[in-house]
Design an enzyme around this catalytic site. Structure first.
Site, PDB file in Angstrom:
ATOM      1  N   CYS A  79      46.735  36.841  43.906  1.00 17.28           N
ATOM      2  CA  CYS A  79      46.435  36.888  42.480  1.00 17.28           C
ATOM      3  C   CYS A  79      47.600  37.463  41.670  1.00 17.28           C
ATOM      4  O   CYS A  79      48.604  36.789  41.490  1.00 17.28           O
ATOM      5  CB  CYS A  79      45.125  37.636  42.266  1.00 17.28           C
ATOM      6  N   HIS A 169      41.172  35.999  45.946  1.00 12.84           N
ATOM      7  CA  HIS A 169      41.188  37.286  46.652  1.00 12.84           C
ATOM      8  C   HIS A 169      40.471  37.165  47.996  1.00 12.84           C
ATOM      9  O   HIS A 169      39.267  37.448  48.076  1.00 12.84           O
ATOM     10  CB  HIS A 169      40.432  38.339  45.836  1.00 12.84           C
ATOM     11  N   GLU A 171      40.604  39.146  50.359  1.00 10.75           N
ATOM     12  CA  GLU A 171      40.203  40.499  50.785  1.00 10.75           C
ATOM     13  C   GLU A 171      38.853  40.907  50.193  1.00 10.75           C
ATOM     14  O   GLU A 171      38.280  41.910  50.598  1.00 10.75           O
ATOM     15  CB  GLU A 171      41.304  41.522  50.450  1.00 10.75           C
TER      16      GLU A 171
HETATM   17  N1  GLN Z   1      45.102  38.420  35.316  1.00 11.22           N
HETATM   18  C1  GLN Z   1      45.914  39.209  36.178  1.00 11.22           C
HETATM   19  C2  GLN Z   1      47.404  39.075  35.843  1.00 11.22           C
HETATM   20  O1  GLN Z   1      47.764  38.332  35.011  1.00 11.22           O
HETATM   21  C3  GLN Z   1      45.680  38.858  37.625  1.00 11.22           C
HETATM   22  C4  GLN Z   1      44.244  39.141  37.992  1.00 11.22           C
HETATM   23  C5  GLN Z   1      44.052  39.551  39.410  1.00 11.22           C
HETATM   24  O2  GLN Z   1      44.969  39.948  40.135  1.00 11.22           O
HETATM   25  N2  GLN Z   1      42.806  39.553  39.829  1.00 11.22           N
HETATM   26  O3  GLN Z   1      48.188  39.735  36.416  1.00 11.22           O
END
Ligand code: GLN
Length: 190
Positions: A79, A169, A171
């Site tokens: 992410c 994610h 995890e």
């Molecule tokens: N929206 C976050 C970003 O731009 C990422 C979200 C996440 O890691 N769950 O960094």
């Protein structure tokens, strides 16, 4: 096998638990002295990419970590971690470590659809649950990047040499498969 988990912000504990359950040794990376020890792989967790990028720079971790990745240290970004590794971010002027030949779109699913669970095929693994939280997706990839998973025709997992990224994610799900996949990458990199 020893895996460092960037722990300046975000969902790092969940990675620790998952890797420990798979028998890997983990440690948290919060400051420069933490990466002075030898280690075999790195996790960049979810969270807020702008905050993590800022803290990496403030703590003097940015260049040393970037160099280790360029030198071949296996890295898994989830992410926000994906965004930190992307060479290009479609809707942000800044880039961060910029070691992977992908274009990421931040908060790509809009506010309403930003967080959802689904199940999709991950290349070499099969169907796995995927949890997305204000997630990015990968808009385009360079020639050396392997696409590993797509959801609604958007790329959500990819690898390039020693680098693995997921927009979701793993995890936060019950499946340890993607972490096993990464530990295999680490093993094979030796
Ligand atoms: N929206 C976050 C970003 O731009 C990422 C979200 C996440 O890691 N769950 O960094």
């Amino acid at each position: 096998m020893k895996i460092g988990i960037l722990s300046v912000q975000g969902a790092f504990i969940e990675h620790e638990h998952m890797l420990s359950s798979l028998g890997a040794e983990t440690f948290e990376i919060r400051q420069l002295k933490d990466i002075e020890q030898p280690f075999d792989g790195l996790i960049i967790p979810g969270g807020e990419s702008t905050v993590q990028g800022k803290l990496l720079r403030e703590f003097g971790l940015f260049e040393p970590i970037r160099q280790k990745i360029i030198d071949g240290l296996p890295v898994f970004g989830t992410c926000a971690g994906l965004i930190l590794l992307a060479e290009r971010i479609e809707n942000d002027e800044r880039t961060h470590l910029a070691t992977m030949d992908i274009t990421a779109v931040r908060n790509a699913y809009g506010r309403q659809l930003g967080s959802f669970n689904t199940e999709a095929e991950f290349s070499g693994i099969g169907n796995i649950p995927m949890t997305f939280i204000r997630a990015p997706f990968i808009e385009s990839v360079g020639n050396n990047v392997k696409i590993l998973a797509t959801v609604n025709e958007k790329i959500v997992a990819a690898s390039q040499g020693n680098q693995l990224v997921t927009a979701f994610h793993p995890e936060l799900t019950v499946s340890t498969d993607v972490h096993s996949y990464f530990l295999n990458m680490v093993k094979n990199s030796k």
